[in-house]
Design an enzyme around this catalytic site. Structure first.
Site, short mmCIF file in Angstrom:
data_model
loop_
_atom_site.label_atom_id
_atom_site.label_comp_id
_atom_site.label_asym_id
_atom_site.label_seq_id
_atom_site.Cartn_x
_atom_site.Cartn_y
_atom_site.Cartn_z
CD GLU A 249 -2.98 -0.98 0.24
OE1 GLU A 249 -3.07 0.08 -0.40
OE2 GLU A 249 -3.72 -1.95 0.05
CD GLU A 457 -3.76 -2.75 3.89
OE1 GLU A 457 -3.86 -1.53 4.01
OE2 GLU A 457 -3.07 -3.48 4.65
P1 NDP Z 1 8.23 5.05 4.50
O1 NDP Z 1 8.18 4.35 3.20
O2 NDP Z 1 9.37 5.94 4.79
O3 NDP Z 1 8.19 3.99 5.68
C1 NDP Z 1 7.17 3.01 5.78
C2 NDP Z 1 7.59 1.93 6.77
O4 NDP Z 1 8.62 1.12 6.20
C3 NDP Z 1 8.16 2.49 8.08
O5 NDP Z 1 7.75 1.68 9.15
C4 NDP Z 1 9.65 2.39 7.83
O6 NDP Z 1 10.37 2.37 9.02
C5 NDP Z 1 9.72 1.07 7.08
N1 NDP Z 1 10.92 0.88 6.28
C6 NDP Z 1 11.75 1.81 5.74
N2 NDP Z 1 12.73 1.21 5.01
C7 NDP Z 1 12.52 -0.13 5.07
C8 NDP Z 1 13.18 -1.27 4.51
N3 NDP Z 1 14.26 -1.18 3.74
N4 NDP Z 1 12.67 -2.50 4.79
C9 NDP Z 1 11.58 -2.63 5.56
N5 NDP Z 1 10.91 -1.58 6.12
C10 NDP Z 1 11.37 -0.34 5.87
O7 NDP Z 1 6.85 5.82 4.61
P2 NDP Z 1 6.36 6.87 5.71
O8 NDP Z 1 6.36 6.21 7.05
O9 NDP Z 1 7.13 8.13 5.51
O10 NDP Z 1 4.84 7.06 5.28
C11 NDP Z 1 4.45 7.90 4.25
C12 NDP Z 1 4.24 7.11 2.96
O11 NDP Z 1 3.30 6.07 3.19
C13 NDP Z 1 3.63 7.97 1.87
O12 NDP Z 1 4.25 7.70 0.64
C14 NDP Z 1 2.19 7.52 1.84
O13 NDP Z 1 1.56 7.71 0.61
C15 NDP Z 1 2.31 6.08 2.19
N6 NDP Z 1 1.03 5.59 2.69
C16 NDP Z 1 0.31 4.71 1.91
C17 NDP Z 1 -0.93 4.27 2.32
C18 NDP Z 1 -1.71 3.29 1.52
O14 NDP Z 1 -2.54 2.61 2.09
N7 NDP Z 1 -1.52 3.19 0.22
C19 NDP Z 1 -1.52 4.76 3.58
C20 NDP Z 1 -0.66 5.62 4.33
C21 NDP Z 1 0.57 6.04 3.87
P3 NDP Z 1 10.86 3.78 9.66
O15 NDP Z 1 9.79 4.81 9.44
O16 NDP Z 1 11.06 3.45 11.07
O17 NDP Z 1 12.11 4.11 8.89
#
Ligand code: NDP
Length: 483
Positions: A249, A457
């Site tokens: 997502e 989802e």
């Molecule tokens: P990120 O992509 O930065 O992070 C998402 C999650 O992935 C966090 O828990 C992060 O940990 C983790 N993560 C980062 N790198 C890795 C890796 N290499 N392997 C595994 N896990 C990893 O997104 P944001 O948290 O900044 O959220 C914003 C983004 O989420 C936007 O692009 C938004 O559009 C999207 N989003 C999509 C939704 C949907 O349903 N389509 C709903 C809500 C948001 P950590 O943050 O601790 O680095």
């Protein structure tokens, strides 16, 4: 309210601490104050969580769907009973105003637990008759699932991933975003209080490296990520190496198309919901607002008037309707895009400024006269920045609306019914809205196409992504062989 959790992680039915992991300060976005501290999972914690989930899975899957569902539904009721406290915690974690969290977060999580709890007992296979022989199918769980969340809806994401996974007989390890680590721990605590066997739903904290360790773990069978497209690419690739199932997502830059026959106030409401709810930190937001030229000035005038009603202030005050950005980092990103929009020559209609000395506040911001080639029309900003673009014809706007690598959502406002359905059919997006925006009921599939994701989802569609089908051929007579 106590914001410091009992411990950083929740594994095997209880809170677990390991202060050997990197400390993560939890910051209240409204003030910038540190309100709690957790520790990132060490490799030992990751191992313990995976081992616990793996050990619990067979017995959980062996329970009847009715029994599994009853626990999920009990947890849903408990979440609703505790909605106030959970909403306050969501506000501490994210900074979103209580006015929103009290109706959109724990309640949405409870909906998912109730819906999939109700569905658990209905999950069955098929009977396929083949002459006198027959095949039956068994719908089986995938095994150990990893959920990785973004920071905008920490309670909801923990439940949206957990509920279908558990209904299907899987176990889960959920890693919240490091920015919002508090809410998922409460979800785990409530599930256990509702009767969930230990090890079925675990929470571990950490940054991307912990997520990566979970995704790469040999004993993990499925990964569901809510996050950005760049993270999605990395996680998808890592999961592919282990041939694991995935749900992605991801982000978007969704179009909201407003024709000149639309009701202006409804269209403005849709544009507000699709750009400023949760201070614009919503993946499906309609941030490219295409307005047909005949209605443009009326739309902008009404929008500007309505935005004067946005009330910033103490997020715990039920009258506050607009909160801060989740973090300093996110505020800096958003302010950078606002500066970019001005440099690119877009017309700043309203907003554009950081607000206050403390916390991460940015005004609701509207740019008009935006063109398709501007960065603010192409990249996901994930903040309260609306780009208004003009258009003349339906054919033209459809081409432009779809000219993006993203495909999460799209909306249309018009009174012409035939056009509304034609436009919805023409959108390259997973989730569309007609004369509405950003509704996400658990009964409807939610997810993206193109770079915005894989899988769905919510709804019965989610079951396909948390279970697999086994075919069993049954021969009623003798087995014939060529020699
Ligand atoms: P990120 O992509 O930065 O992070 C998402 C999650 O992935 C966090 O828990 C992060 O940990 C983790 N993560 C980062 N790198 C890795 C890796 N290499 N392997 C595994 N896990 C990893 O997104 P944001 O948290 O900044 O959220 C914003 C983004 O989420 C936007 O692009 C938004 O559009 C999207 N989003 C999509 C939704 C949907 O349903 N389509 C709903 C809500 C948001 P950590 O943050 O601790 O680095």
């Amino acid at each position: 309210m106590q914001t410091q959790p009992q411990a950083s992680h929740f594994i095997d039915g209880e809170y677990v601490e390991d202060t050997g992991g990197t400390p993560i300060d939890v910051i209240y976005p409204a003030t910038g104050a540190v309100i709690a501290r957790v520790h990132s999972a060490t490799p030992a914690i990751v191992e313990r969580a995976v081992a616990s989930a793996q050990a619990a899975q067979a017995a959980w899957a062996a329970m009847s769907g009715t029994e599994r569902g009853r626990i999920l539904r009990r947890a849903a009721d408990m979440i609703r009973d505790r909605n106030h406290d959970l909403s306050v915690l969501e506000t501490w974690d994210t900074g979103k105003p209580y006015q929103e969290t009290s109706v959109a977060d724990a309640t949405s999580g409870a909906d998912a637990l109730e819906y999939f709890g109700g569905m658990a007992a209905t999950l069955t296979g098929q009977h396929i008759q083949l002459g006198e022989d027959w095949v039956y199918t068994r719908r089986e769980p995938l095994g150990v699932c990893v959920g990785i969340g973004a920071w905008n809806y920490p309670t909801q994401i923990a439940c949206w991933k957990g509920a279908p996974a558990l209904a299907c007989g899987n176990t889960m390890i959920f890693k919240p975003s490091e920015t919002t680590p508090l809410c998922a721990l409460k979800v785990a605590e409530i599930l256990v209080e509702a009767g969930l066997p230990k090890g079925v739903y675990n929470v571990v904290q950490g940054l991307g490296d912990v997520g990566a360790a979970l995704v790469g773990h040999a004993d993990v069978d499925k990964v569901s990520l809510t996050g950005s497209v760049p993270t999605g690419r990395k996680v998808y690739a890592a999961a592919a190496a282990g041939m694991k199932h995935v749900t992605m997502e991801l982000g978007g830059k969704s179009p909201l198309v407003i024709f000149d026959d639309a009701d202006v106030d409804n269209a403005v409401s849709g544009a507000i919901l699709g750009n400023f709810y949760s201070s614009g930190q919503v993946c499906s937001n309609g941030t490219r607002v295409f307005v047909q030229k005949g209605i443009k000035e009326a739309f902008l005038t009404r929008l500007t008037e309505r935005l004067k009603g946005a009330r910033m202030g103490d997020p715990m005050d039920p009258d506050t309707s607009f909160g801060p950005m989740v973090s300093q980092r996110q505020m800096d990103i958003v302010l950078g895009y606002i500066a970019k929009g001005q440099d690119e020559g877009a017309r700043l209609v309203t907003g554009g400024n950081q607000v206050g000395q403390e916390g991460f506040w940015v005004e609701p911001t509207v740019f008009a006269d935006v063109t398709d080639d501007m960065v603010i029309a192409q990249e996901e900003i994930f903040g309260p920045v609306m780009a208004v673009l003009d258009f003349d014809t339906e054919e033209e706007v459809m081409t432009r609306a779809n000219a993006t690598e993203f495909g999460l959502a799209a909306g249309v406002y018009t009174r012409d019914l035939a056009r509304a359905h034609r436009v919805a059919a023409g959108f390259e997006a997973g989730t569309c809205f007609i004369n509405s925006y950003n509704d996400a009921p658990v009964e409807a599939p939610f997810g993206g196409v193109k770079q915005s994701g894989v899988g769905r989802e919510n709804s019965s569609a989610a079951i396909e992504h948390y279970s697999q089908v086994k075919s069993v051929y049954v021969r009623m007579g003798d087995t014939e062989a060529p020699f």
